[in-house]
Structure formats: C-alpha cells, structure tokens
Design a protein around this motif. Structure first.
Motif, PDB file in Angstrom:
ATOM      1  N   GLY A 116      27.301  48.921  74.933  1.00  0.00           N
ATOM      2  CA  GLY A 116      28.206  47.879  75.405  1.00  0.00           C
ATOM      3  C   GLY A 116      29.494  48.472  75.948  1.00  0.00           C
ATOM      4  O   GLY A 116      30.023  49.446  75.423  1.00  0.00           O
ATOM      5  N   SER A 117      30.006  47.890  77.005  1.00  0.00           N
ATOM      6  CA  SER A 117      31.207  48.404  77.662  1.00  0.00           C
ATOM      7  C   SER A 117      32.458  47.978  76.903  1.00  0.00           C
ATOM      8  O   SER A 117      32.648  46.789  76.608  1.00  0.00           O
ATOM      9  CB  SER A 117      31.266  47.877  79.096  1.00  0.00           C
ATOM     10  OG  SER A 117      32.444  48.314  79.734  1.00  0.00           O
ATOM     11  N   VAL A 118      33.321  48.944  76.591  1.00  0.00           N
ATOM     12  CA  VAL A 118      34.564  48.678  75.876  1.00  0.00           C
ATOM     13  C   VAL A 118      35.654  48.320  76.885  1.00  0.00           C
ATOM     14  O   VAL A 118      35.948  49.121  77.780  1.00  0.00           O
ATOM     15  CB  VAL A 118      34.998  49.909  75.066  1.00  0.00           C
ATOM     16  CG1 VAL A 118      36.367  49.682  74.424  1.00  0.00           C
ATOM     17  CG2 VAL A 118      33.962  50.247  74.005  1.00  0.00           C
ATOM     18  N   PRO A 119      36.280  47.154  76.780  1.00  0.00           N
ATOM     19  CA  PRO A 119      37.393  46.808  77.673  1.00  0.00           C
ATOM     20  C   PRO A 119      38.587  47.743  77.412  1.00  0.00           C
ATOM     21  O   PRO A 119      39.127  47.751  76.304  1.00  0.00           O
ATOM     22  CB  PRO A 119      37.730  45.364  77.318  1.00  0.00           C
ATOM     23  CG  PRO A 119      36.563  44.860  76.521  1.00  0.00           C
ATOM     24  CD  PRO A 119      35.974  46.052  75.841  1.00  0.00           C
TER      25      PRO A 119
ATOM     26  N   ASP B 230      26.883  42.263  76.084  1.00  0.00           N
ATOM     27  CA  ASP B 230      28.313  42.191  76.411  1.00  0.00           C
ATOM     28  C   ASP B 230      29.111  42.353  75.117  1.00  0.00           C
ATOM     29  O   ASP B 230      29.188  41.432  74.300  1.00  0.00           O
ATOM     30  CB  ASP B 230      28.607  40.842  77.071  1.00  0.00           C
ATOM     31  CG  ASP B 230      30.050  40.700  77.548  1.00  0.00           C
ATOM     32  OD1 ASP B 230      30.946  41.321  76.948  1.00  0.00           O
ATOM     33  OD2 ASP B 230      30.274  39.946  78.508  1.00  0.00           O
ATOM     34  N   LEU B 231      29.723  43.513  74.946  1.00  0.00           N
ATOM     35  CA  LEU B 231      30.410  43.821  73.696  1.00  0.00           C
ATOM     36  C   LEU B 231      31.528  42.817  73.416  1.00  0.00           C
ATOM     37  O   LEU B 231      31.626  42.282  72.307  1.00  0.00           O
ATOM     38  CB  LEU B 231      30.961  45.247  73.734  1.00  0.00           C
ATOM     39  CG  LEU B 231      31.665  45.769  72.482  1.00  0.00           C
ATOM     40  CD1 LEU B 231      31.443  47.271  72.344  1.00  0.00           C
ATOM     41  CD2 LEU B 231      33.169  45.491  72.504  1.00  0.00           C
TER      42      LEU B 231
ATOM     43  N   LEU C  71      44.735  47.859  71.041  1.00  0.00           N
ATOM     44  CA  LEU C  71      44.351  48.220  69.683  1.00  0.00           C
ATOM     45  C   LEU C  71      45.055  49.501  69.247  1.00  0.00           C
ATOM     46  O   LEU C  71      45.632  49.577  68.151  1.00  0.00           O
ATOM     47  CB  LEU C  71      42.835  48.393  69.600  1.00  0.00           C
ATOM     48  CG  LEU C  71      42.302  48.793  68.222  1.00  0.00           C
ATOM     49  CD1 LEU C  71      42.034  47.560  67.384  1.00  0.00           C
ATOM     50  CD2 LEU C  71      41.034  49.627  68.350  1.00  0.00           C
ATOM     51  N   HIS C  72      45.028  50.523  70.099  1.00  0.00           N
ATOM     52  CA  HIS C  72      45.653  51.798  69.739  1.00  0.00           C
ATOM     53  C   HIS C  72      47.161  51.666  69.592  1.00  0.00           C
ATOM     54  O   HIS C  72      47.765  52.333  68.734  1.00  0.00           O
ATOM     55  CB  HIS C  72      45.303  52.859  70.787  1.00  0.00           C
ATOM     56  CG  HIS C  72      43.927  53.424  70.641  1.00  0.00           C
ATOM     57  ND1 HIS C  72      43.521  54.099  69.506  1.00  0.00           N
ATOM     58  CD2 HIS C  72      42.851  53.416  71.468  1.00  0.00           C
ATOM     59  CE1 HIS C  72      42.259  54.494  69.645  1.00  0.00           C
ATOM     60  NE2 HIS C  72      41.827  54.084  70.822  1.00  0.00           N
TER      61      HIS C  72
ATOM     62  N   LEU D 257      35.374  52.111  68.299  1.00  0.00           N
ATOM     63  CA  LEU D 257      36.267  51.172  68.987  1.00  0.00           C
ATOM     64  C   LEU D 257      35.767  49.740  68.849  1.00  0.00           C
ATOM     65  O   LEU D 257      36.547  48.813  68.603  1.00  0.00           O
ATOM     66  CB  LEU D 257      36.376  51.539  70.464  1.00  0.00           C
ATOM     67  CG  LEU D 257      37.463  52.529  70.850  1.00  0.00           C
ATOM     68  CD1 LEU D 257      37.301  52.949  72.301  1.00  0.00           C
ATOM     69  CD2 LEU D 257      38.847  51.937  70.627  1.00  0.00           C
ATOM     70  N   GLY D 258      34.457  49.542  69.031  1.00  0.00           N
ATOM     71  CA  GLY D 258      33.897  48.203  68.905  1.00  0.00           C
ATOM     72  C   GLY D 258      34.105  47.644  67.517  1.00  0.00           C
ATOM     73  O   GLY D 258      34.451  46.465  67.342  1.00  0.00           O
ATOM     74  N   LEU D 259      33.908  48.499  66.510  1.00  0.00           N
ATOM     75  CA  LEU D 259      34.126  48.067  65.125  1.00  0.00           C
ATOM     76  C   LEU D 259      35.585  47.656  64.914  1.00  0.00           C
ATOM     77  O   LEU D 259      35.875  46.582  64.375  1.00  0.00           O
ATOM     78  CB  LEU D 259      33.744  49.208  64.190  1.00  0.00           C
ATOM     79  CG  LEU D 259      33.769  48.936  62.693  1.00  0.00           C
ATOM     80  CD1 LEU D 259      32.729  49.796  61.980  1.00  0.00           C
ATOM     81  CD2 LEU D 259      35.147  49.224  62.080  1.00  0.00           C
ATOM     82  N   ALA D 260      36.516  48.502  65.336  1.00  0.00           N
ATOM     83  CA  ALA D 260      37.930  48.212  65.120  1.00  0.00           C
ATOM     84  C   ALA D 260      38.382  46.980  65.904  1.00  0.00           C
ATOM     85  O   ALA D 260      39.154  46.154  65.400  1.00  0.00           O
ATOM     86  CB  ALA D 260      38.770  49.434  65.513  1.00  0.00           C
TER      87      ALA D 260
END
Length: 331
Positions: free
Chosen positions: A295-298, A264-265, A305-306, A14-17
């Motif tokens: 890191g926490s994903v918002p 902080d992601l 994104l999805h 998710l962070g990458l995308a």
C-alpha cells in the motif's frame, strides 16, 4: 539490503503508526460518538478535551500500539537468538512508568500488568498469560513478520514465544500469527490475495499453541470478515464482526477493512478510525499489513506523523531486515 524489502518494511511501520495516530482520538468511542465529536475522521485530529484515554495527546501523536511495537522490535534486534521474557516484562513496565510520568492514561491493560508482575515475582511464563485473549499481542507483532521469512513453523514459534508472557492463549496467538504472516508475505512481495492462505495457515497453527481459552476458530473468524467485506458493505462487516479489544473481533475487523480498502492504505486507516471502539489498534494492525502488502504511504501524512513524534522507523526497519536476511541465509 533489498530496496523493495526496505520500502515495504518502512511502510509496515509507517502504516502501523499512522493507523494508530489516526484512530487515537476515536478510541473507546462508539460510531455515533465519533460522528458527534469529529464528523468523519479523514486526517489527524486532536482528541476532545477530557477524552477518557487520549487526553493530553496532540493530533498525529501515537499511542501504546506504536510504542510497544518499537519496544518489541528493539528487544528482538538486541537479542535475535533467544527471547528474554523477564527482560521483555521489564521493558513493558518501564515503558508504562514513562507514560505515567508524562501524565497520560494509555497504560498497560489490567491483565497484561497482572501477568508481568506475576512473572517478575517468579511465576512461570506458561502460567502468567494463561487468560490473555485481548489484542495486545497482535497489535505489536509486526516486527516478527518483518524479521521472519514466511515459513509457518518458524514464524508461529516466534510469535508464540513473544506472546506467552501476557497472551498465552490459542485466540491471541492465532490472531497474532495471522497478522505476522501477512506482514512476512508482504515483505516477500505478496499482495493481500497471495498472503491470505499462508496467513490462515499460520493462524490455524497458532490456534494450537498456548491455552485453549477464548475463540476456538480465529481462522474462521477472519474468513468470515473477508466474506462480509467482499461485497463492499462496511455496515455488514461491522454488524457481523465487531470492533472490541478482543482478538476475535479486532483482528478479523482489520482483515475485513483491508479487503474493503482494496489495497488503498489510507482508505483502510480511515475506515478503521471511524469503525468505533478499539479504533487505534485496529488501525495499527490494518496499517501494518497494508504497508507490508504494498500500500502506498501518503508522504504528507508521514511528514505530519514524524513532526509530532520522535520515531526512528527507518533504523528499526533496517535492524529487523538484517535479521531476516540472516534467517534467509541459513540452510
């Protein structure tokens, strides 16, 4: 499957995308051009009409960084023991054909395309990637980090094998090994400080692989970026490192932004989107590492994104973690 490992693997992808999509409208632009076009990017925005690379994409859509990462992941899941380099080359060419069919411009770079075509024409993979020093290998290497426990020799060998068709140089392999080891350590529960020594060790081991072309000390470049970022001075980091498509610039920059973001992601991704030049790839690498490191994903951003993309990130994460579990069971 360990729940904590799954959450970190999911956050890696998710962070990458998200880093890719956040940086997409700014890629190839200078910092001044980004400010003129968008102000400061703090959320997903559409590229301006006529963008030289991203035109045709909508806000929150991903680019080659995410698509090639998932392409590599599926190749690894389908063939966990070996690595079919000709099959991987065909995967990349088929992916590019699909991008062309959509009328988009985010295609394989000229060096990657030449290397792949040479391989399929019969050239040895030892030769095809002999000059590749750009960040194409590092941008898509996160699946190796998810599937491989943090043992230097095994991880670097896998990195080198996946790199060599297009990026068989010390610079590119060292850069990719540093990113992959950071992700691997994160999946094992490490934070950035705990991951850095193993990442730099993998980087030095990767430097000895492939052809001695390009930057001779990637570990030194990453260490420099971390020092420049330590005081929280974004301008000093940008001036001292740069943000081009070269591995020697973009990979240290991703590490420096992780240090600036202090875990902080989303902050790391926002910094990457505004840094200038190869914003989407720097964001993708920083996002993958930040997600792996806890890191926490918002969730609102993840939902956006999805909604904009058809991505089976959870399924890919589970497939890669199954390979990691199998590797951990081996004596």
């Amino acid at each position: 499957m360990d729940d904590a490992a799954f959450l970190r693997a999911r956050a890696t992808l998710l962070g990458l995308a998200m880093g890719d999509a956040l940086g997409m409208p700014a890629q190839t632009l200078t910092r001044a051009e980004i400010r003129a076009r968008y102000g400061r990017i703090t959320g997903f925005v559409a590229p301006f009409a006529g963008h030289p690379v991203s035109h045709g994409l909508r806000a929150a859509q991903v680019t080659d960084d995410t698509e090639q990462t998932l392409l590599l992941a599926r190749r690894l899941i389908a063939d966990p023991v070996g690595f079919d380099e000709a099959g991987w080359a065909r995967d990349l060419l088929d992916w590019e054909a699909g991008i062309r069919a959509k009328g988009l411009q985010d295609l394989l770079g000229p060096s990657s395309r030449a290397a792949i075509e040479a391989l399929l024409a019969g050239a040895s993979p030892e030769v095809t990637g002999a000059r590749g020093t750009t960040n194409g290998a590092a941008m898509r290497i996160a699946p190796i980090g998810i599937m491989t426990p943090p043992e230097t020799a095994a991880l670097v060998a896998r990195v080198a094998r996946t790199c060599r068709v297009t990026h068989n140089t010390g610079e590119a392999i060292a850069a990719a090994a540093a990113v992959a080891m950071t992700v691997s350590c994160g999946l094992a529960g490490a934070d950035l400080d705990a991951a850095l020594d193993p990442a730099l060790a993998a980087c030095r081991a990767g430097q000895a692989q492939g052809n001695a072309v390009g930057e001779p000390d990637m570990a030194g470049r990453i260490a420099l970026a971390l020092r420049l970022a330590e005081g929280g001075d974004e301008a000093a980091l940008i001036a001292g490192i740069g943000s081009s498509v070269a591995s020697r610039d973009s990979v240290p920059m991703a590490f420096g932004l992780l240090r600036l973001a202090r875990g902080d992601l989303w902050r790391a991704l926002e910094l990457a989107a505004n840094v200038g030049d190869d914003t989407d790839t720097i964001g993708a690498m920083a996002g993958a590492m930040a997600g792996a490191l806890g890191g926490s994903v918002p969730e609102a951003a993840a939902a956006e994104l999805h909604a904009a993309n058809d991505l089976d990130l959870d399924g890919v994460a589970r497939g890669l973690l199954a390979l990691r579990a199998a590797a951990e069971r081996q004596p």
